[in-house]
Design a protein around this motif. Sequence first.
Motif, PDB file in Angstrom:
ATOM      1  N   ARG A   1       6.985  -2.850   6.746  1.00 40.88           N
ATOM      2  CA  ARG A   1       6.174  -2.074   5.807  1.00 40.88           C
ATOM      3  C   ARG A   1       4.843  -2.762   5.491  1.00 40.88           C
ATOM      4  O   ARG A   1       3.887  -2.090   5.142  1.00 40.88           O
ATOM      5  CB  ARG A   1       6.936  -1.847   4.488  1.00 40.88           C
ATOM      6  N   ARG A   2       4.801  -4.065   5.572  1.00 40.79           N
ATOM      7  CA  ARG A   2       3.559  -4.791   5.334  1.00 40.79           C
ATOM      8  C   ARG A   2       3.111  -5.400   6.665  1.00 40.79           C
ATOM      9  O   ARG A   2       3.754  -6.310   7.200  1.00 40.79           O
ATOM     10  CB  ARG A   2       3.740  -5.871   4.269  1.00 40.79           C
TER      11      ARG A   2
ATOM     12  N   ALA B   1       0.932   4.465   4.974  1.00 37.96           N
ATOM     13  CA  ALA B   1       0.809   4.556   3.510  1.00 37.96           C
ATOM     14  C   ALA B   1       1.811   5.506   2.865  1.00 37.96           C
ATOM     15  O   ALA B   1       2.431   5.159   1.844  1.00 37.96           O
ATOM     16  CB  ALA B   1      -0.614   4.934   3.135  1.00 37.96           C
TER      17      ALA B   1
ATOM     18  N   HIS C   1       4.691   6.086   3.542  1.00 31.60           N
ATOM     19  CA  HIS C   1       6.026   5.489   3.623  1.00 31.60           C
ATOM     20  C   HIS C   1       6.088   4.145   2.897  1.00 31.60           C
ATOM     21  O   HIS C   1       7.030   3.364   3.111  1.00 31.60           O
ATOM     22  CB  HIS C   1       6.419   5.308   5.089  1.00 31.60           C
ATOM     23  N   GLY C   2       5.079   3.866   2.086  1.00 32.25           N
ATOM     24  CA  GLY C   2       5.042   2.610   1.350  1.00 32.25           C
ATOM     25  C   GLY C   2       4.517   1.443   2.155  1.00 32.25           C
ATOM     26  O   GLY C   2       4.638   0.286   1.725  1.00 32.25           O
TER      27      GLY C   2
ATOM     28  N   THR D   1       1.628  -0.972   4.029  1.00 30.82           N
ATOM     29  CA  THR D   1       0.271  -1.468   3.796  1.00 30.82           C
ATOM     30  C   THR D   1      -0.199  -2.255   5.009  1.00 30.82           C
ATOM     31  O   THR D   1       0.605  -2.798   5.777  1.00 30.82           O
ATOM     32  CB  THR D   1       0.204  -2.381   2.553  1.00 30.82           C
TER      33      THR D   1
END
Length: 370
Positions: free
Chosen positions: A154-155, A178, A180-181, A183
């Motif tokens: 996710r990051r 974005a 989907h959380g 970054t």
Amino acid sequence: MDTEPSPAGAGRPDGPAVRLGALVPLTPPGWTDAGRHLLAGLDMAVDEVNAAGGVDGRPLELTVRDTAADPHRAEAVVDELAALGVSALAGEYHSVAARAAATRAEALGVPFLCSSAVLDALTGQPTESIARIAPAQSHGWRLYADFLLGAGHRRIAVATEPGAYWASGAGILRDHLAPHGGTVVRLDARTLTPDAVCDALAGSGATALLLLVGSPEPAVSIVRSVRGDRRLSGILIGAPAGQPEFGSWAASLGSDGAAIPFLRYLPERLGPLGARVEKDLRERLGEAPSFVALEGYDTVTVLAHVLRSHGADRARVAAAWPGVSVEGTRGLIRFSRTPGIGVRQWAWAPVQVADRDPSDPGRFRVLHTG
């Protein structure tokens, strides 16, 4: 340089040649491996066209020019090839060079079938004379983002250089992750050394680092630094632009270059035509052909079909794109209008996320398809 037309012989075409102009990155800073494979595919298809009688009894001839991934050079090459009387242009791998070539070709009224460049905005406005075989960047890179999400990332950190292609890719990833959380953390590969990239990555909280940079450098040096940093042992390295596709990647990095997922435009299994062409290209190249070689072969296959059915007049070639239906190495090629894309587009070539197998870096594993 000019490729030599096929020698005359039994069943061979004669008479004035039908000329195609080929734009290929053959010298740095272009990705020369990609250029070599692209040219091999173009050349092989021309040889086969001529062995089958050419274009209405006339030989098909490829006039090759090196763009070196330089947009200004690409524009000059288009001017030169147009003046030489080519019926159409083919090729190019680098998106920024292809965009410059497409803009100039449109202005001069020369049809251009782009083989490998993926930048969505290949032209500034819709055009009738440009078509593309490679899938658009947004299509492939969204699929790559889906792969990252499915693997729990996710990051995401991106080591990136300036340029429209890299900026577009980073934006596609950011916009798709974005909701989907996810970054995206940007690391400037122009100002950070490979060791400094590692330091920034260690403090970023990212679980994956994507290489949005040129090859071999700085991509190879960044991989070596990340692989050698104990703080980053759990970090996934990814290369959506496809750097690990080529043999020089494995030659430079060995096992360090494995398990780095990248995009390639192939089906899970090739059909009879694709398998036969792959085998012949392997003999021609002396190594496994990349999907870029198949894109080159498919480009000439489509153009030969158009030239046979519509003639060598440039306007007639450009008008033929909507009616194309040609069996290529990776599926049936047809061109259509796709929202947000100004050229006639094959929607879509098959896409997969693959990597080199850590137990055998010469073998590829398919991780995700779309």
